[in-house]
Design an enzyme around this catalytic site. Structure first.
Site, PDB file in Angstrom:
ATOM      1  N   LEU A 128     -11.354 -11.864   8.372  1.00 30.22           N
ATOM      2  CA  LEU A 128     -10.887 -12.699   7.267  1.00 30.22           C
ATOM      3  C   LEU A 128     -12.013 -13.135   6.341  1.00 30.22           C
ATOM      4  CD1 LEU A 128      -8.373 -15.029   9.163  1.00 30.22           C
ATOM      5  CD2 LEU A 128      -7.816 -13.132   7.629  1.00 30.22           C
ATOM      6  N   GLY A 129     -13.193 -13.309   6.883  1.00 33.63           N
ATOM      7  CA  GLY A 129     -14.291 -13.766   6.039  1.00 33.63           C
ATOM      8  C   GLY A 129     -15.537 -14.024   6.859  1.00 33.63           C
ATOM      9  N   GLY A 163     -19.198 -16.660   6.917  1.00 28.73           N
ATOM     10  CA  GLY A 163     -19.946 -17.782   6.380  1.00 28.73           C
ATOM     11  C   GLY A 163     -21.301 -17.885   7.032  1.00 28.73           C
ATOM     12  N   GLY A 164     -21.996 -18.981   6.753  1.00 31.02           N
ATOM     13  CA  GLY A 164     -23.334 -19.161   7.275  1.00 31.02           C
ATOM     14  C   GLY A 164     -23.389 -19.269   8.783  1.00 31.02           C
ATOM     15  N   MET A 165     -22.287 -19.707   9.409  1.00 35.12           N
ATOM     16  CA  MET A 165     -22.279 -19.911  10.857  1.00 35.12           C
ATOM     17  C   MET A 165     -21.740 -18.711  11.627  1.00 35.12           C
ATOM     18  SD  MET A 165     -23.564 -22.883  11.337  1.00 35.12           S
ATOM     19  CE  MET A 165     -23.080 -23.211  13.021  1.00 35.12           C
ATOM     20  N   GLY A 166     -20.961 -17.838  10.969  1.00 31.35           N
ATOM     21  CA  GLY A 166     -20.415 -16.706  11.701  1.00 31.35           C
ATOM     22  C   GLY A 166     -19.313 -15.995  10.954  1.00 31.35           C
ATOM     23  N   LYS A 219     -13.265 -17.935  15.015  1.00 32.22           N
ATOM     24  CA  LYS A 219     -14.575 -17.925  14.363  1.00 32.22           C
ATOM     25  C   LYS A 219     -15.634 -17.653  15.415  1.00 32.22           C
ATOM     26  CE  LYS A 219     -17.353 -20.115  10.872  1.00 32.22           C
ATOM     27  NZ  LYS A 219     -17.273 -21.001   9.711  1.00 32.22           N
ATOM     28  N   ASP A 253     -19.085 -30.494   5.698  1.00 32.00           N
ATOM     29  CA  ASP A 253     -19.077 -29.380   4.736  1.00 32.00           C
ATOM     30  C   ASP A 253     -17.700 -29.252   4.084  1.00 32.00           C
ATOM     31  OD1 ASP A 253     -20.176 -27.315   3.266  1.00 32.00           O
ATOM     32  OD2 ASP A 253     -19.758 -25.788   4.780  1.00 32.00           O
TER      33      ASP A 253
END
Length: 474
Positions: free
Chosen positions: A27-28, A30-33, A49, A143
């Protein structure tokens, strides 16, 4: 964490298990995973995630991961995508949340332009509700930003609140500042202790972005944005004047002067100690889901300066259907916010009157009278116009605006503010002194006003009748 996938994100992924979950597609990231759509053992869709492997390998991170996951599980599922599970599977650390079908706020605003009317109000209430639930569990989001707010068919849902302290591990390892500068509170930019007040600041940024189409501190290089966040006033030009006073309070540079998330919710709905359950129900009843096809195709946005949407009739019919006093008040309270200075319509005030009350010169301004079916919502403001004057508004109005009546043009009918169980659907009058130049904003809702009545008189106690006030369609 989930939402509408782009064309690049619909590619099937390798079927390796993530704990007991079977990934379906990515799905996408980000900075964390990386986030995957997956199925649980029962075949239900979830969002998983997976944390970055270099983080999951650190013992300190794994300790924080367990602690944060347990805290996130305590968050009530009101206007959030609740955390369902968390696990450490070999080198994998993962979080599992409810899958929310819908685009994120940034995609909608970029494709369709700023939000307005009932949906902007429902967004403000929904995100405040989510923060209240998150903060009550002892969690700080850290965030909150448009891409972490999904616009589901039942209303906005806040995601990614389960990795609050985990970001610190990445920050310590890389030296990077974790967060989005345009939505980062000044104390975070200064490296100070982060509290729930930082989420309230982000709420103000999110609502301003949704209502104007731009972040209140602009875009650009991180250092430039953070300088504006810590030193400049926010740019709120074009934001709905009903919301602006509360957004300004949320964006105070001093975290101690910002309202709490519960105070945001109480102020938005005009009641004290609003339960998150009731607020969630109101948002769901009021929400008009965005058109996902227009978001997915990134349709050419219309002119944003002309795109303030009118409140949908669905808001009024939905909220009125909730059979509690809070819902009755929310018909108007969710749209009326007292503040410093009277709000006006884009065309300006529709009527004014001036008079002295016990020697104090006052000016009454009818800011708007807006019809929704057979209901009319009235906004007015009273300003202290004399010099070196002090005024106690409750001397004139009492504790609320219940004595302000609408009057038919021919004077044959009078309409008091609506009420339920002897509670007026109208705004409270502040219990404080007002000085020269100060303005108090008031509102009231009236029901059973005939469709053909295009003008009305406004009978204000202590001032008499203000005639020929136009009633506009909402």
């Amino acid at each position: 964490m989930n939402g509408q996938p782009s064309s690049e994100e619909t590619t099937s992924v390798h079927r390796r298990m993530i704990g007991p979950y079977v990934p379906v597609r990515r799905l996408g990231e980000g900075g964390m995973g990386i986030v995957y759509l997956a199925h649980d053992r029962a075949g239900r869709q979830v969002a998983v995630k997976v944390m970055r492997p270099e983080l999951a390998a650190q013992e300190e991170f794994r300790g924080r991961f367990r602690k944060e996951a347990e805290a996130a599980k305590r968050v009530a599922r009101f206007c959030t995508a609740p955390l369902l599970d968390a696990g450490l599977d070999g080198e994998q650390a993962y979080l599992v949340t409810e899958y929310v079908e819908g685009p994120d706020l940034s995609s909608v605003v970029e494709a369709q332009g700023p939000m307005g009317g009932s949906n902007l109000d429902a967004l403000a209430v929904g995100v405040a509700t989510a923060l209240s639930a998150i903060h009550r569990a002892g969690v700080v989001h850290r965030d909150l930003k448009p891409s972490n707010i999904l616009l589901a068919p039942v209303g906005p849902r806040v995601i990614d609140f389960g990795i609050a302290q985990l970001a610190d591990t990445l920050a310590e390892r890389t030296g990077a500042v974790i967060g989005t500068p345009s939505y980062m509170a000044p104390e975070r930019a200064r490296g100070e202790t982060v509290t729930a007040a930082a989420d309230v600041f982000a709420w103000g940024c999110v609502v301003a972005y949704a209502g104007t189409g731009r972040p209140p501190f602009g875009r650009g290089a991180a250092a430039e944005v953070l300088y504006r966040v810590t030193n400049h006033v926010p740019d709120l030009k074009g934001l709905d004047e009903r919301l602006r006073p509360l957004v300004e309070r949320a964006l105070d540079k001093d975290p101690g002067r910002r309202p709490s998330s519960q105070e945001l919710l109480d102020r938005l709905l005009g009641r004290e100690e609003v339960a998150v359950e009731a607020a969630t129900r109101i948002v769901s009843e009021a929400w008009t889901s965005p058109n996902p096809s227009s978001v997915a195709t990134r349709a050419e946005p219309v002119s944003r300066a002309l795109r303030a949407a009118k409140p949908s009739r669905r808001l009024w019919s939905g909220v009125i259907a909730v059979s509690v006093v809070l819902a009755a008040a929310a018909v108007v309270a969710a749209l009326q916010f007292g503040g410093d200075g009277g709000a006006t319509t884009p065309e300006g005030p529709v009527a004014t009157a001036a008079k002295q009350f016990k020697g104090t010169p006052l000016q009454v301004t009818v800011d708007s009278a807006t019809r929704h079916g057979t209901s009319v919502n009235l906004r007015l403001s009273v300003k202290v116009t004399g010099t070196e004057q002090r005024w106690w508004p409750r001397d004139l109005f009492g504790e609320d605006a219940s004595e302000i009546n609408l009057v038919a043009p021919d004077g044959t009918a009078k309409y008091p503010p609506a009420g339920k169980d002897d509670v007026c659907v109208c705004g409270p009058v502040p219990a404080q002194w007002f000085e020269s130049g100060d303005t108090v904003s008031l509102w009231a809702s009236y029901t059973g006003v005939p469709d053909g009545m295009d003008t009305a008189g406004v009978d204000v106690p202590g001032f008499g009748l203000i005639t020929d006030v136009p009633i506009s369609e909402g």
